[in-house]
Design a protein around this motif. Structure first.
Motif, PDB file in Angstrom:
ATOM      1  N   TYR A 119      68.087  85.188  89.523  1.00 35.93           N
ATOM      2  CA  TYR A 119      69.294  84.742  90.221  1.00 35.93           C
ATOM      3  C   TYR A 119      69.359  83.213  90.216  1.00 35.93           C
ATOM      4  O   TYR A 119      70.424  82.623  89.951  1.00 35.93           O
ATOM      5  CB  TYR A 119      69.321  85.287  91.654  1.00 35.93           C
TER       6      TYR A 119
ATOM      7  N   SER B 105      72.107  80.918  88.441  1.00 35.31           N
ATOM      8  CA  SER B 105      72.906  80.065  89.327  1.00 35.31           C
ATOM      9  C   SER B 105      72.850  78.594  88.956  1.00 35.31           C
ATOM     10  O   SER B 105      73.781  77.843  89.275  1.00 35.31           O
ATOM     11  CB  SER B 105      72.439  80.230  90.779  1.00 35.31           C
TER      12      SER B 105
ATOM     13  N   SER C  53      76.908  75.604  84.893  1.00 35.54           N
ATOM     14  CA  SER C  53      77.292  76.316  86.120  1.00 35.54           C
ATOM     15  C   SER C  53      77.517  75.308  87.247  1.00 35.54           C
ATOM     16  O   SER C  53      77.096  74.157  87.170  1.00 35.54           O
ATOM     17  CB  SER C  53      76.203  77.305  86.527  1.00 35.54           C
TER      18      SER C  53
END
Length: 176
Positions: free
Chosen positions: A79, A83, A88
């Motif tokens: 994750y 992320s 991003s």
């Protein structure tokens, strides 16, 4: 770099703490449990049949307990990698190479599973078979039981290093 969102801080804590915990849990068997069992065999003439059954009980407990913790840790690291990947919105909160370190942390922590299935399987199966045998035949073959348990102790100790290295990679992702 701006402050890291709370969800990412929580994932960092979950990933690092669970990887460290699983490493310690696995290592405790090689550092404490198995040496205690072998010492009882040596000093108190603890029967090989009892030793191998105790090993089986500890092994089954670990087999039930450890994979969910490994999965939790790896999921937290994956994750985080997703992320903070380049491009991003989370990438601006962390050093450039953090996603790579989180991927390494996940892979190392998950590495306990293939290590168990590939490297340790033959020893695990041999000990499990011994645990199913009658006490008399196992006790006659006590040297083989001792050898297998010592081998398992070493392999398990090596396996415990994988999530420890995953924990370290997770910390490097934070501080690099």
């Amino acid at each position: 770099m701006s402050a890291l969102p709370p969800s990412l801080r929580a994932a960092q804590m979950v990933g690092i703490v669970s990887a460290g915990w699983i490493s310690g849990n696995i290592a405790a068997f090689s550092a404490n449990v198995v040496p205690g069992l072998l010492r009882s065999r040596r000093e108190e003439h603890y029967p090989a049949s009892s030793l191998v059954k105790q090993w089986r009980n500890f092994f089954e407990n670990g087999r039930a307990q450890n994979p969910p913790i490994v999965a939790l840790s790896a999921a937290a690291f994956l994750y985080l990698a997703w992320s903070v990947r380049p491009g991003s919105s989370g990438a601006s909160h962390v050093p450039y190479n953090s996603a790579l370190w989180y991927c390494a942390a996940a892979a190392l922590t998950l590495g306990t599973i293939p290590f168990t299935l590939i490297v340790m399987n033959r020893t695990n199966e041999a000990l499990a078979q011994k645990a199913k045998c009658d006490a008399e035949s196992v006790n006659k073959d006590h040297e083989e039981v001792d050898r297998l348990v010592r081998k398992w102790k070493t392999l398990n100790g090596v396996r415990s290093l994988l999530p420890l290295l995953g924990c370290i990679a997770g910390v490097v992702a934070i501080v690099s």
